[in-house]
Design a protein around this motif. Structure first.
Motif, PDB file in Angstrom:
ATOM      1  N   PHE A   4       0.838  -1.190   0.000  1.00 24.75           N
ATOM      2  CA  PHE A   4       0.000   0.000   0.000  1.00 24.75           C
ATOM      3  C   PHE A   4       0.877   1.244   0.000  1.00 24.75           C
ATOM      4  CE2 PHE A   4       0.590  -1.446   4.329  1.00 24.75           C
ATOM      5  CZ  PHE A   4       0.918  -0.303   5.042  1.00 24.75           C
ATOM      6  N   LYS A   5       0.257   2.384  -0.314  1.00 19.65           N
ATOM      7  CA  LYS A   5       0.967   3.665  -0.320  1.00 19.65           C
ATOM      8  C   LYS A   5       0.681   4.414   0.963  1.00 19.65           C
ATOM      9  CE  LYS A   5       1.089   4.091  -5.274  1.00 19.65           C
ATOM     10  NZ  LYS A   5       0.686   4.826  -6.443  1.00 19.65           N
ATOM     11  N   GLY A   6       1.621   5.282   1.341  1.00 21.17           N
ATOM     12  CA  GLY A   6       1.441   6.061   2.552  1.00 21.17           C
ATOM     13  C   GLY A   6       2.375   7.253   2.582  1.00 21.17           C
ATOM     14  N   ALA A   7       2.385   7.933   3.708  1.00 22.84           N
ATOM     15  CA  ALA A   7       3.261   9.078   3.938  1.00 22.84           C
ATOM     16  C   ALA A   7       4.192   8.738   5.097  1.00 22.84           C
ATOM     17  CB  ALA A   7       2.447  10.323   4.264  1.00 22.84           C
ATOM     18  N   TYR A   8       5.487   8.907   4.870  1.00 20.25           N
ATOM     19  CA  TYR A   8       6.501   8.583   5.875  1.00 20.25           C
ATOM     20  C   TYR A   8       6.989   9.860   6.543  1.00 20.25           C
ATOM     21  CZ  TYR A   8      11.061   7.082   7.723  1.00 20.25           C
ATOM     22  OH  TYR A   8      12.140   6.844   8.522  1.00 20.25           O
ATOM     23  N   PHE A   9       6.895   9.893   7.856  1.00 19.17           N
ATOM     24  CA  PHE A   9       7.386  11.017   8.657  1.00 19.17           C
ATOM     25  C   PHE A   9       8.553  10.511   9.487  1.00 19.17           C
ATOM     26  CE2 PHE A   9       2.941  11.833   7.870  1.00 19.17           C
ATOM     27  CZ  PHE A   9       2.886  13.189   7.586  1.00 19.17           C
ATOM     28  N   TYR A  10       9.710  11.155   9.364  1.00 16.87           N
ATOM     29  CA  TYR A  10      10.860  10.745  10.155  1.00 16.87           C
ATOM     30  C   TYR A  10      10.885  11.539  11.454  1.00 16.87           C
ATOM     31  CZ  TYR A  10      15.573   9.582  11.580  1.00 16.87           C
ATOM     32  OH  TYR A  10      16.655   9.150  12.297  1.00 16.87           O
ATOM     33  N   LEU A  27       9.038  -9.127   7.110  1.00 22.62           N
ATOM     34  CA  LEU A  27       9.656  -7.798   7.097  1.00 22.62           C
ATOM     35  C   LEU A  27       8.740  -6.754   6.474  1.00 22.62           C
ATOM     36  CD1 LEU A  27      13.220  -8.814   5.866  1.00 22.62           C
ATOM     37  CD2 LEU A  27      12.549  -8.245   8.195  1.00 22.62           C
ATOM     38  N   LEU A  28       8.818  -5.557   7.029  1.00 27.20           N
ATOM     39  CA  LEU A  28       8.125  -4.399   6.481  1.00 27.20           C
ATOM     40  C   LEU A  28       9.162  -3.611   5.682  1.00 27.20           C
ATOM     41  CD1 LEU A  28       5.266  -3.065   6.814  1.00 27.20           C
ATOM     42  CD2 LEU A  28       6.342  -1.546   8.457  1.00 27.20           C
ATOM     43  N   HIS A  29       8.928  -3.441   4.390  1.00 35.99           N
ATOM     44  CA  HIS A  29       9.844  -2.713   3.505  1.00 35.99           C
ATOM     45  C   HIS A  29       9.207  -1.367   3.161  1.00 35.99           C
ATOM     46  CE1 HIS A  29      12.044  -6.475   2.769  1.00 35.99           C
ATOM     47  NE2 HIS A  29      10.844  -7.037   2.681  1.00 35.99           N
ATOM     48  N   ILE A  30       9.948  -0.279   3.326  1.00 36.80           N
ATOM     49  CA  ILE A  30       9.452   1.052   3.009  1.00 36.80           C
ATOM     50  C   ILE A  30      10.306   1.611   1.875  1.00 36.80           C
ATOM     51  CG2 ILE A  30       9.037   3.385   3.858  1.00 36.80           C
ATOM     52  CD1 ILE A  30       9.225   0.807   6.433  1.00 36.80           C
ATOM     53  N   TRP A  31       9.652   1.906   0.743  1.00 33.81           N
ATOM     54  CA  TRP A  31      10.322   2.398  -0.459  1.00 33.81           C
ATOM     55  C   TRP A  31       9.934   3.850  -0.705  1.00 33.81           C
ATOM     56  CZ3 TRP A  31      13.570  -0.922  -3.043  1.00 33.81           C
ATOM     57  CH2 TRP A  31      13.455  -2.273  -2.727  1.00 33.81           C
ATOM     58  N   VAL A  45      10.320  -5.074  13.170  1.00 36.08           N
ATOM     59  CA  VAL A  45       9.710  -4.521  14.373  1.00 36.08           C
ATOM     60  C   VAL A  45       8.918  -3.275  13.987  1.00 36.08           C
ATOM     61  CG1 VAL A  45      10.139  -3.512  16.638  1.00 36.08           C
ATOM     62  CG2 VAL A  45      11.613  -5.353  15.807  1.00 36.08           C
ATOM     63  N   PHE A  46       7.631  -3.288  14.268  1.00 36.18           N
ATOM     64  CA  PHE A  46       6.771  -2.128  14.017  1.00 36.18           C
ATOM     65  C   PHE A  46       5.512  -2.287  14.835  1.00 36.18           C
ATOM     66  CE2 PHE A  46       6.024  -5.282  10.774  1.00 36.18           C
ATOM     67  CZ  PHE A  46       4.656  -5.400  10.714  1.00 36.18           C
ATOM     68  N   THR A  47       4.863  -1.169  15.107  1.00 36.71           N
ATOM     69  CA  THR A  47       3.652  -1.177  15.920  1.00 36.71           C
ATOM     70  C   THR A  47       2.514  -0.549  15.138  1.00 36.71           C
ATOM     71  OG1 THR A  47       5.017  -0.899  17.893  1.00 36.71           O
ATOM     72  CG2 THR A  47       2.664  -0.475  18.133  1.00 36.71           C
ATOM     73  N   LEU A  48       1.408  -1.244  15.050  1.00 37.93           N
ATOM     74  CA  LEU A  48       0.216  -0.715  14.392  1.00 37.93           C
ATOM     75  C   LEU A  48      -0.599   0.045  15.425  1.00 37.93           C
ATOM     76  CD1 LEU A  48      -0.749  -3.883  12.348  1.00 37.93           C
ATOM     77  CD2 LEU A  48       0.590  -1.922  11.592  1.00 37.93           C
ATOM     78  N   LYS A  60       4.006   2.798  13.687  1.00 36.20           N
ATOM     79  CA  LYS A  60       5.183   3.340  14.379  1.00 36.20           C
ATOM     80  C   LYS A  60       6.370   2.447  14.070  1.00 36.20           C
ATOM     81  CE  LYS A  60       3.144   6.529  16.966  1.00 36.20           C
ATOM     82  NZ  LYS A  60       3.508   7.832  17.327  1.00 36.20           N
ATOM     83  N   LEU A  61       7.525   3.074  13.788  1.00 32.11           N
ATOM     84  CA  LEU A  61       8.740   2.353  13.422  1.00 32.11           C
ATOM     85  C   LEU A  61       9.797   2.489  14.513  1.00 32.11           C
ATOM     86  CD1 LEU A  61       8.743   3.596   9.739  1.00 32.11           C
ATOM     87  CD2 LEU A  61       8.038   1.354  10.559  1.00 32.11           C
ATOM     88  N   PRO A  62      10.735   1.550  14.585  1.00 28.99           N
ATOM     89  CA  PRO A  62      11.735   1.583  15.653  1.00 28.99           C
ATOM     90  C   PRO A  62      12.728   2.744  15.549  1.00 28.99           C
ATOM     91  CG  PRO A  62      12.211  -0.199  14.135  1.00 28.99           C
ATOM     92  CD  PRO A  62      10.874   0.368  13.755  1.00 28.99           C
ATOM     93  N   ASN A  63      12.847   3.362  14.382  1.00 28.13           N
ATOM     94  CA  ASN A  63      13.773   4.492  14.217  1.00 28.13           C
ATOM     95  C   ASN A  63      13.141   5.820  14.625  1.00 28.13           C
ATOM     96  OD1 ASN A  63      12.009   5.021  12.125  1.00 28.13           O
ATOM     97  ND2 ASN A  63      13.590   5.221  10.561  1.00 28.13           N
ATOM     98  N   GLY A  64      11.927   5.771  15.186  1.00 27.02           N
ATOM     99  CA  GLY A  64      11.237   6.993  15.596  1.00 27.02           C
ATOM    100  C   GLY A  64      10.330   7.557  14.519  1.00 27.02           C
TER     101      GLY A  64
END
Length: 122
Positions: A4-10, A27-31, A45-48, A60-64
Motif C-alpha cells: 500500500f501507499k502512505g506518507a513517511y514522517f521521520y 519484514l516491512l519494507h518502506i520504499w 519490528v513495528f507497531t500498528l 510506528k517504526l523503531p527508528n522513531g
C-alpha cells in the motif's frame, strides 16, 4: 504480499515522503516513491496504532518514524497477519518451555540414577 501507499514522517518532521509499503509476512519494507526510488527502511519490528473510524492509520517504526495511510483494507490485512504471526511465535515459546522441562527432568533423573548406582542412597 501486502502492499500500500502512505506518507513517511521521520521522527518529529513536519514534511513527509511519499512511500510504498510492502509486508512480505516477516519484514516491512518502506520504499521512497520520489526520485531516486530507493528503500528507506526494512524492519521486522513495528507497531500498528489503533484508529477510530475511517481516519488515517498509523504504523510506528523503531527508528522513531511513522507511516500514515488511508488504505484501510491493507492496514486491516497487515493487522491480521501481524496477530497470526504473534500467536504463532507465542505458541513456539510454549513448545520451547516444554522441551526445556523435559530436558531438565531427564537430567535430574539421570543424576539420581547415578547417585543410586554409586551407593549414595541406602
Amino acid at each position: 504480499m501486502i502492499q500500500f501507499k502512505g506518507a513517511y514522517f521521520y521522527r518529529s518532521a513536519k514534511a513527509s515522503k511519499s512511500v510504498l509499503v510492502q509486508f512480505d509476512g516477516v519484514l516491512l519494507h518502506i520504499w521512497q516513491m520520489t526520485d531516486p526510488f530507493c528503500r528507506l527502511l526494512t524492519s521486522d519490528v513495528f507497531t500498528l496504532q489503533p484508529s477510530i473510524g475511517r481516519g488515517k492509520r498509523c504504523i510506528k517504526l523503531p527508528n522513531g518514524g511513522k507511516i500514515e495511510t488511508e488504505d484501510i483494507t491493507a492496514f486491516s490485512m497487515l493487522r491480521t497477519r501481524q496477530r497470526s504471526l504473534c500467536s504463532y511465535q507465542s505458541g513456539l515459546g510454549s513448545q520451547r518451555q516444554l522441551i526445556w522441562l523435559v530436558v531438565a527432568a531427564a537430567a535430574l533423573g539421570g543424576g539420581l540414577a547415578l547417585l543410586h548406582a554409586i551407593g549414595c542412597f541406602k
